[in-house]
Design an enzyme around this catalytic site. Structure first.
Site, PDB file in Angstrom:
ATOM      1  N   ARG A 179      41.113  50.949  33.507  1.00  0.00           N
ATOM      2  CA  ARG A 179      40.927  49.619  32.924  1.00  0.00           C
ATOM      3  C   ARG A 179      40.270  48.687  33.926  1.00  0.00           C
ATOM      4  NH1 ARG A 179      45.842  46.831  30.099  1.00  0.00           N
ATOM      5  NH2 ARG A 179      44.144  45.438  29.463  1.00  0.00           N
ATOM      6  N   CYS A 237      47.067  41.047  36.080  1.00  0.00           N
ATOM      7  CA  CYS A 237      47.112  42.319  35.361  1.00  0.00           C
ATOM      8  C   CYS A 237      46.374  42.117  34.054  1.00  0.00           C
ATOM      9  CB  CYS A 237      48.561  42.775  35.149  1.00  0.00           C
ATOM     10  SG  CYS A 237      49.574  41.573  34.242  1.00  0.00           S
TER      11      CYS A 237
END
Length: 279
Positions: A179, A237
């Protein structure tokens, strides 16, 4: 008595009148955690739902991300409903060592100046240590809680951009490597990462479902960060939840003072004026 940010079952069981907070949550099934709580939890524990209790989904702030932080008033109301009183140590836990929503709970308590810890290994470690579970839902009496968040522990997008441009901050992204690289993006509309961010997946804090030792965590972060002061470190995050895991890990390693970019990638990438890096 100083109590570590991450504690084992024996330490948690020996605390005088702690407030246990069950934070089990499944992003794929938001009702699963509460169902697990009702099926069995630490005796006297209350339940904290990530979306309802640890986030403010009524927030209309622009680019606040998928899990905006609750306001201090909202969090105080939740603590009041749980019957928390000043001086009462809070122990947050989930079902295993992941401690994702539990780390978010811990972070909110830190911002409020409330002593708190996360249970190492969660309910699995608790039962493995021979400690009891309960299905009794505690009968709670409201208290009056008034708190203020230490907003110096937070960084917004504009401040983050300025700090990184001046080399006054290092940004650490807790997402999985694919990611971060922008190879996949299962949740947000844009793939990639904030230019200049380092990648340290939160799973590196764990081994076999338990937290790594304080010495191991410290060595890991010092290898990543060099001689940067913990106060120069900003965590992010996907939505500001798993980033708290790295904040907690640094605190457990004795590296206190790192900060949080709460909107994280979901907030940053929702603003088309913000740059995106891939690879």
């Amino acid at each position: 008595m100083s109590i570590a940010p991450v504690i084992d079952a024996a330490t948690a069981a020996g605390l005088p009148s702690p407030l246990f907070v069950d934070c089990r949550f499944d992003l794929a099934d938001p009702s699963a955690g509460e169902a697990a709580y009702r099926a069995g939890h630490l005796p006297g524990a209350v339940y904290a739902h990530l979306d309802r209790d640890l986030s403010d989904h009524g927030s209309h702030a622009a680019h606040a991300g998928r899990h905006p932080l609750p306001t201090a008033a909202q969090f105080a109301a939740r603590l009041s409903a749980w019957g928390w009183l000043p001086g009462r140590h809070v122990v947050a836990y989930d079902g295993s060592g992941g401690a994702l929503a539990a780390a978010r709970m811990w972070w909110l308590l830190v911002m409020a100046g409330i002593p708190a810890s996360v249970l190492d290994g969660g309910t699995q470690a608790w039962t493995a240590a021979g400690q009891p579970m309960s299905t009794d839902i505690p009968k709670l009496s409201d208290t009056h809680v008034d708190i203020a968040f230490d907003t110096d522990l937070l960084v917004d997008a504009d401040e983050l951009t300025h700090l990184m441009a001046e080399n006054h901050a290092v940004l650490v992204d807790a997402r999985a490597r694919p990611r971060y690289l922008g190879e996949v993006e299962p949740i947000d509309a844009v793939a990639g990462h904030v230019p200049g961010a380092l990648n340290r997946p939160f799973e590196q804090n764990l081994t076999d479902g338990r937290w790594r030792s304080s010495a191991e965590l410290r060595q890991s972060f010092e290898t990543l960060l060099g001689n940067r002061h913990p106060g120069d470190v900003v965590h992010m995050c996907g939505s500001g939840v798993t980033a708290c895991h790295n904040v907690l890990a640094m605190a457990q390693a004795g590296l206190d003072g790192s900060r949080l970019f709460a909107p994280s990638w979901s907030g940053w990438s929702s603003d088309p004026d913000r740059p995106v890096a891939r690879g």
